[in-house]
Write a protein that holds these residues in place. Structure first.
Motif, short mmCIF file in Angstrom:
data_model
loop_
_atom_site.label_atom_id
_atom_site.label_comp_id
_atom_site.label_asym_id
_atom_site.label_seq_id
_atom_site.Cartn_x
_atom_site.Cartn_y
_atom_site.Cartn_z
N GLN A 1 10.64 6.37 -4.54
CA GLN A 1 10.11 5.29 -3.71
C GLN A 1 11.22 4.54 -3.00
OE1 GLN A 1 7.44 2.73 -5.87
NE2 GLN A 1 6.30 4.45 -6.75
N LEU A 2 12.33 4.32 -3.72
CA LEU A 2 13.48 3.66 -3.11
C LEU A 2 14.04 4.49 -1.97
CD1 LEU A 2 15.65 1.38 -3.15
CD2 LEU A 2 16.90 2.79 -4.80
N ARG A 3 14.15 5.79 -2.20
CA ARG A 3 14.77 6.67 -1.21
C ARG A 3 13.87 6.97 -0.02
NH1 ARG A 3 14.95 12.26 -0.79
NH2 ARG A 3 13.82 12.44 -2.77
N LEU A 4 12.56 7.09 -0.26
CA LEU A 4 11.64 7.52 0.79
C LEU A 4 10.89 6.38 1.46
CD1 LEU A 4 10.11 10.68 -0.94
CD2 LEU A 4 11.98 10.58 0.71
N ILE A 5 10.82 5.22 0.80
CA ILE A 5 10.05 4.11 1.37
C ILE A 5 10.94 2.90 1.64
CG2 ILE A 5 8.15 2.51 0.98
CD1 ILE A 5 6.80 4.59 -0.72
N THR A 6 11.59 2.39 0.58
CA THR A 6 12.31 1.13 0.70
C THR A 6 13.46 1.21 1.69
OG1 THR A 6 11.74 0.64 -1.60
CG2 THR A 6 13.49 -0.67 -0.58
N LEU A 7 14.36 2.16 1.49
CA LEU A 7 15.54 2.23 2.36
C LEU A 7 15.18 2.55 3.81
CD1 LEU A 7 18.15 3.96 0.01
CD2 LEU A 7 17.89 1.54 0.57
N PRO A 8 14.25 3.51 4.10
CA PRO A 8 13.87 3.72 5.50
C PRO A 8 13.23 2.49 6.14
CG PRO A 8 13.27 5.62 4.19
CD PRO A 8 13.70 4.57 3.22
N MET A 9 12.42 1.76 5.40
CA MET A 9 11.77 0.57 5.95
C MET A 9 12.77 -0.56 6.19
SD MET A 9 8.56 1.22 6.44
CE MET A 9 7.82 -0.40 6.57
N LEU A 10 13.88 -0.53 5.46
CA LEU A 10 14.90 -1.57 5.61
C LEU A 10 16.05 -1.14 6.51
CD1 LEU A 10 15.23 -2.86 1.92
CD2 LEU A 10 13.99 -3.93 3.79
N ASP B 1 0.82 -1.21 0.00
CA ASP B 1 0.00 0.00 0.00
C ASP B 1 0.86 1.26 0.00
OD1 ASP B 1 -2.16 -1.66 0.06
OD2 ASP B 1 -2.48 -1.49 2.23
N LEU B 2 2.03 1.19 0.60
CA LEU B 2 2.91 2.36 0.62
C LEU B 2 3.36 2.72 -0.79
CD1 LEU B 2 5.14 1.54 3.74
CD2 LEU B 2 3.19 3.10 3.61
N TYR B 3 3.69 1.73 -1.59
CA TYR B 3 4.12 2.00 -2.96
C TYR B 3 2.95 2.47 -3.83
CZ TYR B 3 8.37 -0.50 -1.63
OH TYR B 3 9.53 -0.88 -1.01
N LYS B 4 1.76 1.91 -3.61
CA LYS B 4 0.59 2.35 -4.37
C LYS B 4 0.26 3.81 -4.06
CE LYS B 4 -1.41 -2.29 -4.59
NZ LYS B 4 -2.57 -3.15 -4.20
N ALA B 5 0.33 4.17 -2.77
CA ALA B 5 0.05 5.56 -2.40
C ALA B 5 1.11 6.50 -2.96
CB ALA B 5 -0.01 5.68 -0.87
N ALA B 6 2.36 6.05 -2.96
CA ALA B 6 3.43 6.88 -3.51
C ALA B 6 3.27 7.05 -5.02
CB ALA B 6 4.79 6.26 -3.19
N SER B 7 2.81 6.00 -5.71
CA SER B 7 2.59 6.12 -7.15
C SER B 7 1.47 7.10 -7.46
CB SER B 7 2.26 4.74 -7.73
OG SER B 7 3.34 3.84 -7.54
N VAL B 8 0.42 7.07 -6.64
CA VAL B 8 -0.68 8.01 -6.83
C VAL B 8 -0.20 9.45 -6.64
CG1 VAL B 8 -2.90 8.77 -5.90
CG2 VAL B 8 -2.43 6.32 -6.20
N ASP B 9 0.73 9.65 -5.70
CA ASP B 9 1.26 10.99 -5.44
C ASP B 9 2.30 11.42 -6.46
OD1 ASP B 9 -0.37 11.20 -3.26
OD2 ASP B 9 1.16 10.52 -1.83
#
Length: 314
Positions: free
Chosen positions: A224-233, A209-217
């Motif tokens: 997405q890699l910088r703001l979602i993937t790396l922080p979550m990992l 859902d995080l990636y879907k919301a980011a795609s909508v924005d």
């Protein structure tokens, strides 16, 4: 007599080992007793060798010089270390070896994990192929790459010459300017599946859902890699980096096979230097001091990395 006969069943129940074990398992002390075997194993395998290594660094222990004895010498080994040029060269090479190997392995592992996480056709086969290098023992991987990069029979040299990148076959591990770099690339090939496996496991826990919301924005793959993937990992990356650094600092086997610390001292690292001092010069006291320095450096690095990455605040 009747009173004794009435009390005897309860007395036998108290003396019964199975009943006593059942009562103990229901008490609050049971969880501590379950930790006793693990605590004994840690004391025997981890704590005792560590304490003995510290003690050894303050003693004279040269097996080829029994006339020197095994007495207490204080900080003699550490004082000599300050004037030991090979030690400082090994320290610098260790920093280069670990830094470049971890960076390359993390980059390759992240790319591999992102590709495998897309569940495209053939990803299962690719996953097995990607993990194969990590399953190879260091001895096998070292000898394999020593043959591939051989200046006379090496396939890599032949390919590079045919493609025009080299004019003639090159002795990669015999040239001080290329030996450490070639060894780093071999180590990166062998170790990047470790990052790929851990990062892939971490990616499975990131909500779609995080990636879907980011795609909508309007966020692209890079954002997405910088703001979602790396922080979550972040916690997975911290654990993987610390474990990999510890493994690289403590494992001299690949360099021992490929270069032996040479040519000259161009690929000499602390773990290999300590190994040679112990099993070539039989100077276990000085090797113990080198090991203590490695231990302290790793502890400082782990503490500093956790503080800088702020992983303990997640």
């Amino acid at each position: 007599m009747s009173a004794l006969s009435e009390q005897s069943p309860s007395i036998w129940r108290r003396l019964d080992p199975a009943a006593a074990l059942g009562r103990l398992s229901e008490s609050r002390y049971w969880m501590y007793l379950l930790l006793v075997p693990s605590a004994i194993l840690i004391l025997a395998v981890v704590l005792y060798p560590t304490v003995y290594g510290f003690q050894l660094s303050f003693r004279q222990m040269r097996l080829n010089r029994p006339d020197l004895g095994t007495g207490f010498v204080g900080f003699k080994h550490y004082i000599y270390m300050w004037s030991d040029k090979v030690f400082w060269l090994s320290l610098r090479n260790t920093a280069v070896w670990v830094t470049f190997a971890v960076v390359i392995e993390f980059a390759l592992g992240l790319v591999a994990a992102l590709a495998l996480n897309r569940n495209l056709p053939g990803t299962k086969i690719m996953g097995v192929l990607i993990l194969l290098p990590f399953f190879l023992p260091n001895v096998v991987a070292g000898h394999m790459w020593a043959l591939l990069l051989d200046p006379r029979l090496g396939v890599v040299n032949d390919i590079l010459v045919r493609l025009g990148f080299l004019e003639t076959y090159k002795a990669w591990f015999a040239d001080p300017s290329t030996a450490l770099g070639a060894a780093i690339l071999v180590e990166a090939w062998h170790g990047f599946p470790f990052f790929a496996l851990l990062l892939l496991a971490g990616l499975k826990g990131v909500p779609d859902d995080l990636y879907k919301a980011a795609s909508v924005d309007g966020a692209g793959p890079i954002r997405q890699l910088r703001l979602i993937t790396l922080p979550m990992l972040r916690s997975v990356i911290a654990a993987a980096v610390i474990l990999r650094v510890i493994g690289l600092v403590n494992s001299p086997d690949l360099l021992l096979i490929l270069t032996g610390g040479g040519p000259g001292q161009s690929t000499q690292v602390l773990s290999l230097y300590a190994f040679q001092k112990a099993y070539k010069d039989f100077n276990f006291g000085y090797a113990g001091a080198l090991s203590v320095v490695m231990f302290v450096l790793l502890m400082v690095f782990a503490w500093a990395y956790v503080r800088v990455s702020k992983v303990n605040q997640d």
